[in-house]
Design a protein around this motif. Sequence first.
Motif, mmCIF file in Angstrom:
data_model
loop_
_atom_site.group_PDB
_atom_site.id
_atom_site.type_symbol
_atom_site.label_atom_id
_atom_site.label_comp_id
_atom_site.label_asym_id
_atom_site.label_seq_id
_atom_site.Cartn_x
_atom_site.Cartn_y
_atom_site.Cartn_z
ATOM 1 N N VAL A 72 0.870 -1.174 0.000
ATOM 2 C CA VAL A 72 0.000 0.000 0.000
ATOM 3 C C VAL A 72 0.912 1.230 0.000
ATOM 4 C CG1 VAL A 72 -1.804 1.282 1.201
ATOM 5 C CG2 VAL A 72 -1.801 -1.227 1.255
ATOM 6 N N LEU A 73 0.935 1.944 -1.122
ATOM 7 C CA LEU A 73 1.785 3.119 -1.255
ATOM 8 C C LEU A 73 1.175 4.327 -0.536
ATOM 9 C CD1 LEU A 73 2.659 2.854 -5.067
ATOM 10 C CD2 LEU A 73 4.126 2.219 -3.144
ATOM 11 N N GLY A 74 1.920 5.441 -0.560
ATOM 12 C CA GLY A 74 1.410 6.699 -0.027
ATOM 13 C C GLY A 74 2.099 7.112 1.257
ATOM 14 N N HIS A 75 3.008 8.118 1.157
ATOM 15 C CA HIS A 75 3.737 8.554 2.355
ATOM 16 C C HIS A 75 3.510 10.028 2.681
ATOM 17 C CE1 HIS A 75 6.346 9.260 -1.143
ATOM 18 N NE2 HIS A 75 6.803 10.303 -0.478
ATOM 19 N N GLU A 76 2.749 10.741 1.852
ATOM 20 C CA GLU A 76 2.393 12.128 2.153
ATOM 21 C C GLU A 76 0.987 12.113 2.754
ATOM 22 O OE1 GLU A 76 2.689 14.248 -1.504
ATOM 23 O OE2 GLU A 76 4.798 13.765 -1.825
ATOM 24 N N ILE A 77 0.908 12.072 4.074
ATOM 25 C CA ILE A 77 -0.345 11.662 4.721
ATOM 26 C C ILE A 77 -0.900 12.747 5.647
ATOM 27 C CG2 ILE A 77 -1.411 9.945 6.221
ATOM 28 C CD1 ILE A 77 0.912 8.044 5.395
ATOM 29 N N LEU A 78 -2.203 12.950 5.532
ATOM 30 C CA LEU A 78 -2.970 13.773 6.469
ATOM 31 C C LEU A 78 -4.150 12.939 6.918
ATOM 32 C CD1 LEU A 78 -3.484 16.783 7.586
ATOM 33 C CD2 LEU A 78 -5.162 16.901 5.731
ATOM 34 N N GLY A 79 -4.410 12.912 8.228
ATOM 35 C CA GLY A 79 -5.519 12.103 8.722
ATOM 36 C C GLY A 79 -6.058 12.613 10.033
ATOM 37 N N SER A 80 -7.048 11.918 10.549
ATOM 38 C CA SER A 80 -7.639 12.271 11.848
ATOM 39 C C SER A 80 -7.437 11.120 12.819
ATOM 40 C CB SER A 80 -9.131 12.599 11.700
ATOM 41 O OG SER A 80 -9.836 11.509 11.130
ATOM 42 N N VAL A 81 -7.170 11.449 14.056
ATOM 43 C CA VAL A 81 -6.855 10.462 15.090
ATOM 44 C C VAL A 81 -8.058 9.556 15.342
ATOM 45 C CG1 VAL A 81 -6.216 10.138 17.508
ATOM 46 C CG2 VAL A 81 -5.178 12.007 16.171
ATOM 47 N N VAL A 82 -7.778 8.234 15.352
ATOM 48 C CA VAL A 82 -8.816 7.243 15.669
ATOM 49 C C VAL A 82 -8.540 6.593 17.020
ATOM 50 C CG1 VAL A 82 -9.899 5.068 14.955
ATOM 51 C CG2 VAL A 82 -9.278 6.783 13.229
ATOM 52 N N SER A 83 -7.341 6.017 17.176
ATOM 53 C CA SER A 83 -7.029 5.320 18.419
ATOM 54 C C SER A 83 -5.521 5.224 18.582
ATOM 55 C CB SER A 83 -7.651 3.917 18.433
ATOM 56 O OG SER A 83 -7.129 3.128 17.373
ATOM 57 N N ALA A 100 2.156 13.504 9.653
ATOM 58 C CA ALA A 100 3.264 12.803 10.306
ATOM 59 C C ALA A 100 4.389 12.513 9.335
ATOM 60 C CB ALA A 100 2.766 11.486 10.919
ATOM 61 N N LEU A 101 5.596 12.429 9.879
ATOM 62 C CA LEU A 101 6.725 11.926 9.106
ATOM 63 C C LEU A 101 6.443 10.459 8.778
ATOM 64 C CD1 LEU A 101 7.999 14.354 10.852
ATOM 65 C CD2 LEU A 101 10.176 13.214 10.420
ATOM 66 N N PRO A 102 6.705 10.036 7.554
ATOM 67 C CA PRO A 102 6.376 8.653 7.161
ATOM 68 C C PRO A 102 7.440 7.649 7.583
ATOM 69 C CG PRO A 102 7.239 9.848 5.288
ATOM 70 C CD PRO A 102 7.184 10.836 6.416
ATOM 71 N N VAL A 103 7.672 7.560 8.878
ATOM 72 C CA VAL A 103 8.655 6.628 9.437
ATOM 73 C C VAL A 103 8.004 5.932 10.623
ATOM 74 C CG1 VAL A 103 10.932 6.370 10.485
ATOM 75 C CG2 VAL A 103 10.567 8.100 8.711
ATOM 76 N N LEU A 104 8.130 4.613 10.673
ATOM 77 C CA LEU A 104 7.449 3.815 11.683
ATOM 78 C C LEU A 104 8.427 2.815 12.290
ATOM 79 C CD1 LEU A 104 4.370 3.746 12.476
ATOM 80 C CD2 LEU A 104 4.185 1.722 11.018
ATOM 81 N N ARG A 105 8.345 2.659 13.615
ATOM 82 C CA ARG A 105 9.161 1.624 14.252
ATOM 83 C C ARG A 105 8.241 0.519 14.753
ATOM 84 N NH1 ARG A 105 13.767 3.556 17.931
ATOM 85 N NH2 ARG A 105 12.120 4.348 19.269
ATOM 86 N N ALA A 146 -2.752 21.464 4.087
ATOM 87 C CA ALA A 146 -1.982 20.733 5.096
ATOM 88 C C ALA A 146 -1.383 19.461 4.517
ATOM 89 C CB ALA A 146 -2.870 20.406 6.292
ATOM 90 N N ALA A 147 -2.048 18.876 3.518
ATOM 91 C CA ALA A 147 -1.562 17.637 2.909
ATOM 92 C C ALA A 147 -0.224 17.828 2.197
ATOM 93 C CB ALA A 147 -2.599 17.093 1.930
ATOM 94 N N PHE A 148 0.175 19.071 1.962
ATOM 95 C CA PHE A 148 1.439 19.346 1.274
ATOM 96 C C PHE A 148 2.609 19.520 2.243
ATOM 97 C CE2 PHE A 148 -1.431 20.162 -2.172
ATOM 98 C CZ PHE A 148 -0.704 19.829 -3.308
ATOM 99 N N THR A 149 2.393 19.263 3.518
ATOM 100 C CA THR A 149 3.475 19.440 4.489
ATOM 101 C C THR A 149 4.689 18.587 4.142
ATOM 102 O OG1 THR A 149 1.878 19.921 6.253
ATOM 103 C CG2 THR A 149 4.113 19.296 6.923
ATOM 104 N N GLU A 150 4.479 17.314 3.827
ATOM 105 C CA GLU A 150 5.619 16.420 3.580
ATOM 106 C C GLU A 150 6.432 16.830 2.342
ATOM 107 O OE1 GLU A 150 8.099 13.004 2.556
ATOM 108 O OE2 GLU A 150 6.603 14.043 1.323
ATOM 109 N N PRO A 151 5.827 17.035 1.174
ATOM 110 C CA PRO A 151 6.653 17.418 0.027
ATOM 111 C C PRO A 151 7.295 18.791 0.183
ATOM 112 C CG PRO A 151 4.319 17.469 -0.539
ATOM 113 C CD PRO A 151 4.421 16.782 0.774
ATOM 114 N N LEU A 152 6.612 19.719 0.851
ATOM 115 C CA LEU A 152 7.231 21.027 1.070
ATOM 116 C C LEU A 152 8.368 20.937 2.086
ATOM 117 C CD1 LEU A 152 4.299 23.616 1.017
ATOM 118 C CD2 LEU A 152 5.905 23.024 -0.785
ATOM 119 N N ALA A 153 8.289 19.985 3.015
ATOM 120 C CA ALA A 153 9.408 19.774 3.942
ATOM 121 C C ALA A 153 10.639 19.281 3.197
ATOM 122 C CB ALA A 153 9.006 18.781 5.035
ATOM 123 N N VAL A 154 10.436 18.444 2.173
ATOM 124 C CA VAL A 154 11.552 18.008 1.328
ATOM 125 C C VAL A 154 12.207 19.222 0.679
ATOM 126 C CG1 VAL A 154 12.160 16.704 -0.752
ATOM 127 C CG2 VAL A 154 10.560 15.735 0.897
#
Length: 384
Positions: A72-83, A100-105, A146-154
């Motif tokens: 499932v692609l897609g790393h420029e993400i805007l969403g609403s908190v669920v849980s 969020a930054l698209p990095v997960l541990r 707001a969805a452009f935060t990630e590419p503009l951060a680049v």
Amino acid sequence: MTQMRAVVVHKGELSVRSVPRPKPGPGQLLIKVQRAGICGSDLHVREHSEELNEVVTEIGYTTAMRPDQEIVLGHEILGSVVSYGPGTRGRWAPGTSVTALPVLRTDGAVHMVGFDVDSPGGFAEYTVVQESFTFPVPDDVDPDRAAFTEPLAVAFHAVRRGGVSARRPAVVIGCGPIGLAVILMLKAQGVKTVVASDLSPARRALAARCGADVVVDPRVSSPWDAYDQKGPVTSLTDYLGFGIDAMKVVRRIPLLPWETVLLNADRLGGSPSGPVVFECVGVPGMLEQIMTAAPLHTRVVVVGVCMQPDTIRPAIAIHKEIDLRFVFGYDPAEFARTLEMIAGGKVDPSPLHTGTVGLDGVAQAFADLADPETHAKILVDPTA
């Protein structure tokens, strides 16, 4: 197991599937995706996943996608908190808009969201992000901005790495989405002269909307002639002649510590220099072309991702003292500051936004983005 709809890539083909909804692990939260941007990296990885896997494995990333996997692609993400998952602070109430930054541990391993099977991306109804890398979006900020935060951060990171002063010209080669974002960030940082070059009339028009001071078609005119050259940087012989004349002057002045003056000329802004060039095309041959044509003491910032081997002539760069810098991503502070600039109106990404599709329209959007005259940036709205 709860299911959700998502766009899956498998062996280069995109399809909408029903897949398990991810569960937030330790330090993570589940968000309902509001928007996800389609990035050039998504287009690249669909066609060049084997090459990408080879590169990132060589530098120590062990879980990159392979063509046979379903991702499932897609790393420029805007969403609403669920849980929230365990070990989180629950910083934001359910329904809060976040990016969020698209990095997960997960299980001690770090994953790039949207690029491997263990971190599904944002072309889906839901996805998981890392709480410590998540930032709330002010209520009055439109989701499409707001969805452009990630590419503009680049782009912000590239501009910072470029070290462009307000008065030093900047030249942007390639006005695709990342080139346009770089133009926006250069103007937001107060750079007075930004020259943009692209073959596409539509992209040149967008470059002007993003604030480029001069826009050129490289088939008609040269970006290197589109601004005032300061100092003898057009040729090596002019530069050496300047050195002879300068030494003749300074050595006539009694008691002048001319060695100290010359050694500090760069720091004091007195040494001739070329522009800062942002290479935002990412195709073989572009670096060689830039270094051959650019003036002396040009700084080249490589932003475009070239997936094929390339060839340059180091002797050209040596004789011109070309400064070559490569950039990748951004840090959390740059990401947060970018969101602040969007929220505060200092940078407006709306010229980049040329379309929105639902999950069923993603495959066609990928095809449409191959035509530079049609689109710059398409957002995915999973609810559409």
